[in-house]
Design a protein around this motif. Structure first.
Motif, short mmCIF file in Angstrom:
data_model
loop_
_atom_site.label_atom_id
_atom_site.label_comp_id
_atom_site.label_asym_id
_atom_site.label_seq_id
_atom_site.Cartn_x
_atom_site.Cartn_y
_atom_site.Cartn_z
N PRO A 59 0.80 -1.23 0.00
CA PRO A 59 0.00 0.00 0.00
C PRO A 59 0.83 1.27 0.00
O PRO A 59 0.45 2.27 -0.63
CB PRO A 59 -0.81 -0.12 1.30
CG PRO A 59 -0.91 -1.57 1.56
CD PRO A 59 0.40 -2.15 1.08
N GLU A 60 1.97 1.23 0.70
CA GLU A 60 2.79 2.44 0.80
C GLU A 60 3.39 2.86 -0.54
O GLU A 60 3.87 3.99 -0.68
CB GLU A 60 3.91 2.23 1.83
CG GLU A 60 3.43 2.20 3.27
CD GLU A 60 2.86 0.85 3.69
OE1 GLU A 60 2.33 0.75 4.81
OE2 GLU A 60 2.93 -0.12 2.87
N ASP A 61 3.36 1.96 -1.53
CA ASP A 61 3.82 2.33 -2.88
C ASP A 61 2.81 3.26 -3.57
O ASP A 61 3.16 3.95 -4.53
CB ASP A 61 4.01 1.08 -3.75
CG ASP A 61 5.13 0.19 -3.25
OD1 ASP A 61 6.05 0.70 -2.61
OD2 ASP A 61 5.06 -1.03 -3.51
N ILE A 62 1.57 3.28 -3.05
CA ILE A 62 0.51 4.06 -3.67
C ILE A 62 -0.03 5.14 -2.74
O ILE A 62 -0.27 6.28 -3.16
CB ILE A 62 -0.67 3.13 -4.07
CG1 ILE A 62 -0.19 2.06 -5.05
CG2 ILE A 62 -1.81 3.94 -4.69
CD1 ILE A 62 0.33 2.59 -6.37
N PHE A 63 -0.21 4.79 -1.47
CA PHE A 63 -0.86 5.69 -0.52
C PHE A 63 0.12 6.21 0.54
O PHE A 63 1.12 5.56 0.83
CB PHE A 63 -1.99 4.97 0.23
CG PHE A 63 -3.05 4.35 -0.63
CD1 PHE A 63 -3.86 5.14 -1.43
CD2 PHE A 63 -3.24 2.98 -0.63
CE1 PHE A 63 -4.86 4.57 -2.21
CE2 PHE A 63 -4.23 2.39 -1.41
CZ PHE A 63 -5.04 3.19 -2.19
N THR A 64 -0.23 7.34 1.12
CA THR A 64 0.37 7.75 2.39
C THR A 64 -0.63 7.44 3.49
O THR A 64 -1.85 7.50 3.27
CB THR A 64 0.70 9.25 2.42
OG1 THR A 64 -0.52 10.01 2.27
CG2 THR A 64 1.65 9.63 1.29
N ARG A 65 -0.16 7.07 4.67
CA ARG A 65 -1.08 6.72 5.75
C ARG A 65 -1.96 7.90 6.15
O ARG A 65 -3.13 7.72 6.46
CB ARG A 65 -0.29 6.22 6.97
CG ARG A 65 0.36 4.88 6.76
CD ARG A 65 0.59 4.18 8.07
NE ARG A 65 1.20 2.88 7.87
CZ ARG A 65 1.24 1.93 8.79
NH1 ARG A 65 0.69 2.13 9.96
NH2 ARG A 65 1.82 0.78 8.55
N ARG A 66 -1.39 9.07 6.13
CA ARG A 66 -2.12 10.23 6.63
C ARG A 66 -3.28 10.60 5.74
O ARG A 66 -4.33 11.05 6.21
CB ARG A 66 -1.17 11.42 6.79
CG ARG A 66 -1.82 12.65 7.36
CD ARG A 66 -0.80 13.73 7.65
NE ARG A 66 0.13 13.32 8.67
CZ ARG A 66 1.11 14.10 9.13
NH1 ARG A 66 1.28 15.30 8.64
NH2 ARG A 66 1.92 13.66 10.06
N ASN A 67 -3.13 10.40 4.41
CA ASN A 67 -4.15 10.89 3.47
C ASN A 67 -4.72 9.80 2.59
O ASN A 67 -5.30 10.09 1.54
CB ASN A 67 -3.55 11.99 2.59
CG ASN A 67 -3.13 13.21 3.38
OD1 ASN A 67 -3.90 13.75 4.16
ND2 ASN A 67 -1.88 13.63 3.19
N PHE A 68 -4.58 8.52 3.01
CA PHE A 68 -4.89 7.47 2.05
C PHE A 68 -6.37 7.43 1.64
O PHE A 68 -6.70 7.08 0.51
CB PHE A 68 -4.44 6.10 2.58
CG PHE A 68 -5.48 5.32 3.32
CD1 PHE A 68 -6.27 4.40 2.64
CD2 PHE A 68 -5.68 5.48 4.67
CE1 PHE A 68 -7.24 3.67 3.31
CE2 PHE A 68 -6.63 4.75 5.35
CZ PHE A 68 -7.41 3.83 4.66
N LYS A 69 -7.28 7.83 2.52
CA LYS A 69 -8.71 7.81 2.15
C LYS A 69 -9.00 8.81 1.04
O LYS A 69 -9.72 8.50 0.08
CB LYS A 69 -9.56 8.08 3.39
CG LYS A 69 -9.50 6.96 4.41
CD LYS A 69 -10.41 7.23 5.60
CE LYS A 69 -10.34 6.07 6.59
NZ LYS A 69 -11.21 6.29 7.77
N LYS A 70 -8.45 10.01 1.16
CA LYS A 70 -8.62 11.01 0.10
C LYS A 70 -7.93 10.57 -1.17
O LYS A 70 -8.45 10.77 -2.29
CB LYS A 70 -8.09 12.36 0.56
CG LYS A 70 -8.89 13.01 1.68
CD LYS A 70 -8.30 14.36 2.06
CE LYS A 70 -9.10 15.02 3.17
NZ LYS A 70 -8.52 16.33 3.57
#
Length: 292
Positions: free
Chosen positions: A16-27
């Motif tokens: 997941p970290e290849d695509i999302f950041t934890r802080r803003n992953f929902k947006k």
């Protein structure tokens, strides 16, 4: 990012970290899934990319619900964790936290920055708050340049803890959070904390292979326990959850891995040896921004 770039990025992604950041992953997820929607995207591979995006979202969401010795840890926001489960263990964690916060000397005031800003009951849950945004280590895999400073912080804190006469005995990815902005850490649970050289009554059941073999014969809270656990935690962050680390020599400088798989019984001397090794192998420290 356009749909073509997103598809290529998803095809190359492994976690997941290849695509999302934890802080803003929902947006980020909402923005990305709109790019791949069949009504607006006819690019080859878009359907497979959307499916993979959904799979990665599910994995990322699981990072916000963790489990440890007491039960469940829920990440409610970037500064707050809720611990629920065994109230006896949770209350022990709270009392041990208060014991460590009661020290008032200069060294304690410094190393208490590695402790939660507050810990208190909220109904049946133990609410743990930080003054800064924090990210649980659980499930993380980090580049070596970040594992080196995380290991430094763990060694620093454990050195202080031993100096004031205690051993944590439960250092693992579920008991530590990162503070990315300041390259800090927060120790979030204290179920197994005990006075040094006292009888060891409990240990982290999910991490038995990480403990020194002497634990199971001597059953004493000794410094080597924390040192073994923090080094196994570092190895897990590098990608070897077994805590053995030998295979990592193929990917990282041998002196670094040798330190992490060696045995130490004194935290301060281990920390000094570690800092010397870092300077020798990697040169002058450089601040690397961590984006999670």
């Amino acid at each position: 990012m356009n749909a073509t770039d997103l598809i290529l990025k998803l095809q190359a992604s492994h976690r997941p970290e290849d695509i999302f950041t934890r802080r803003n992953f929902k947006k980020e997820y909402l923005a990305y899934i709109k790019l791949l929607h069949p009504d607006v995207c006819s690019e080859p591979g878009a359907a497979d990319a959307a499916s993979k995006l959904n799979d990665l979202r599910e994995v990322m969401e699981s990072r916000f619900l963790l489990h440890d010795d007491a039960g469940e840890i829920r990440v409610t926001d970037e500064k707050t964790l809720l611990f629920q489960g065994d109230k006896t263990l949770l209350d022990k964690s709270l009392q041990q936290y208060r014991r460590l916060m009661a020290f008032k000397d200069d060294a304690a005031l410094h190393f208490q920055k590695y402790l939660p800003a507050s810990m208190e009951w909220q109904g049946d849950a133990l609410c743990v708050r930080s003054a800064h945004a924090m990210v649980p280590l659980s499930g993380l895999q980090l580049p070596r340049e970040h594992v080196t400073w995380v290991t430094s912080r763990m060694l620093e804190w454990v050195s202080w803890l031993h100096q004031v006469g205690y051993s944590h005995n439960g250092i693992n990815p579920e008991s530590i959070c990162l503070v990315p902005e300041s390259h800090g850490i927060i120790i979030t649970s204290f179920y197994h904390l005990a006075p040094l050289n006292s009888k060891l009554n409990t240990i982290a059941g999910g991490y038995l292979p990480w403990y020194p073999s002497s634990v199971f014969s001597d059953k004493k809270a000794v410094p080597g326990i924390d040192l073994s656990l923090l080094k196994s935690t570092a190895l897990a962050l590098l990608g070897d959850a077994s805590g053995h680390g030998v295979k990592l020599k193929l990917q990282h400088p041998a002196p670094f891995i040798d330190f992490l798989i060696s045995s130490h019984t004194d935290a301060l001397s281990a920390y000094e040896q570690y800092r010397t090794m870092l300077r020798t192998v990697f040169g002058k420290p450089v601040f690397h921004h961590l984006n999670l």
